[in-house]
Design an enzyme around this catalytic site. Sequence first.
Site, short mmCIF file in Angstrom:
data_model
loop_
_atom_site.label_atom_id
_atom_site.label_comp_id
_atom_site.label_asym_id
_atom_site.label_seq_id
_atom_site.Cartn_x
_atom_site.Cartn_y
_atom_site.Cartn_z
CE LYS A 8 0.83 1.31 4.53
NZ LYS A 8 1.63 2.44 4.91
N PRO A 94 10.30 -4.66 0.91
CG PRO A 94 11.58 -2.74 0.60
CD PRO A 94 10.56 -3.60 -0.07
CB ALA A 97 9.70 -0.03 2.66
CG LEU A 99 6.23 0.40 0.42
CD1 LEU A 99 7.30 -0.28 -0.44
CD2 LEU A 99 5.35 1.29 -0.46
N GLY A 100 3.62 -1.39 4.11
CA GLY A 100 2.70 -2.35 4.73
C GLY A 100 2.99 -3.81 4.38
N GLY A 101 4.23 -4.14 4.05
CA GLY A 101 4.56 -5.51 3.66
C GLY A 101 4.18 -6.53 4.73
N GLY A 102 4.68 -6.36 5.94
CA GLY A 102 4.41 -7.31 7.02
C GLY A 102 2.92 -7.36 7.35
CB SER A 103 0.32 -4.72 7.61
OG SER A 103 1.01 -3.97 8.57
CB SER A 104 0.20 -7.17 2.85
OG SER A 104 1.45 -7.74 2.52
CG ASP A 136 -0.57 0.16 8.18
OD1 ASP A 136 -1.28 1.08 8.62
OD2 ASP A 136 0.63 0.31 7.87
O1 C5P Z 1 0.43 -0.80 14.89
P1 C5P Z 1 1.83 -0.90 14.43
O2 C5P Z 1 2.49 -2.17 14.87
O3 C5P Z 1 2.01 -0.62 12.99
O4 C5P Z 1 2.58 0.27 15.19
C1 C5P Z 1 3.95 0.30 15.44
C2 C5P Z 1 4.25 1.46 16.37
O5 C5P Z 1 4.09 2.70 15.68
C3 C5P Z 1 3.33 1.55 17.56
O6 C5P Z 1 3.79 0.77 18.63
C4 C5P Z 1 3.38 3.03 17.88
O7 C5P Z 1 4.58 3.36 18.55
C5 C5P Z 1 3.46 3.66 16.51
N1 C5P Z 1 2.15 4.02 15.96
C6 C5P Z 1 1.46 5.09 16.49
N2 C5P Z 1 0.24 5.43 15.99
C7 C5P Z 1 -0.29 4.75 14.95
C8 C5P Z 1 0.40 3.66 14.39
C9 C5P Z 1 1.62 3.32 14.93
O8 C5P Z 1 1.92 5.75 17.43
N3 C5P Z 1 -1.48 5.12 14.45
#
Ligand code: C5P
Length: 287
Positions: A8, A94, A97, A99-104, A136
């Site tokens: 993404k 990668p 990056a 791009l949300g790779g791990g989330s996808s 994501d």
């Molecule tokens: O949810 P995700 O694992 O992508 O988030 C990683 C880190 O990025 C969170 O632990 C937080 O520190 C930060 N984050 C945030 N607000 C968001 C998304 C992520 O503060 N909306």
Amino acid sequence: MHWQLSAKVNWTLDILGRRADGFHQLRSWFVALEWGDVLDFEPTNSDSSLKVKGPYADGVPTDSSNLLCQAEDLWRQAGGVAPGLNWVLEKQVPAGAGLGGGSSNAAAALRALQSMASVPLADQDCARLAVRLGSDVDFFYQGGTAELRTGRGEILLGSTEPAPFWLVLALPGLHVATPEVYAALAAEHWTESEGKQSADSCPFPFPEQPGINDLELAARDLVPALQEVGQALNEYARFTMSGSGSTFFHACADSDSAAQLAGYIQHLVPAVIVTQPRKREVAWCAS
Ligand code: C5P
């Protein structure tokens, strides 16, 4: 099964403030791409296993710390029953990056488990796991193409089918740590009452061109190499950062101008990708 996943970009990214739970309230148009990782999976009589291959496999864990394995562990702990699966993940995207790779990967794992299950989870329970796994993940799990989202990214405000465009992604080969970028932003405190927004009204239409990314300046300050790449790219076209970085992207109206721009910038970054918003059916909806 053989699934082409999507990465993404954040077409716009407004950070509304820092919440009491430490996360940041955002408002962002997410766009899913034709390009992304590739996931194969087959049932096995033994326990699940994960193999990672592809251009960005180096350094990707294959143990329980991988977000895909975390998704499987959570799904089984929540009561889902399915055979063990041999996962083969081809990393085209990668890590670090934006791009949300791990989330996808995590979203696809949940969908794969649901499709292979003798006892699946209720839809809303599985969707809840998606949100727990990362900000994501729900976007990928729901399989939309262009969606305006708020909260941490789990609340859908609107969706659209944008007119066709081509995206030139510039991948600087820099790993940017999302929590550090959010911390560097030093955002104002945000409370629910400031930002009550109804999903019935979508006052932020999809802009014709990518908008401001509120994380970009913080990321550039934090990672000086990112600042250098961003400046160099902007000599050729206006590039916007995706998520917390490190990828920059530019949208072109046609494939020829995208290919031309990709040629101009290829000496600036280790990898350039030309792709489009996702047009094909999401793998787990395909018949
Ligand atoms: O949810 P995700 O694992 O992508 O988030 C990683 C880190 O990025 C969170 O632990 C937080 O520190 C930060 N984050 C945030 N607000 C968001 C998304 C992520 O503060 N909306």
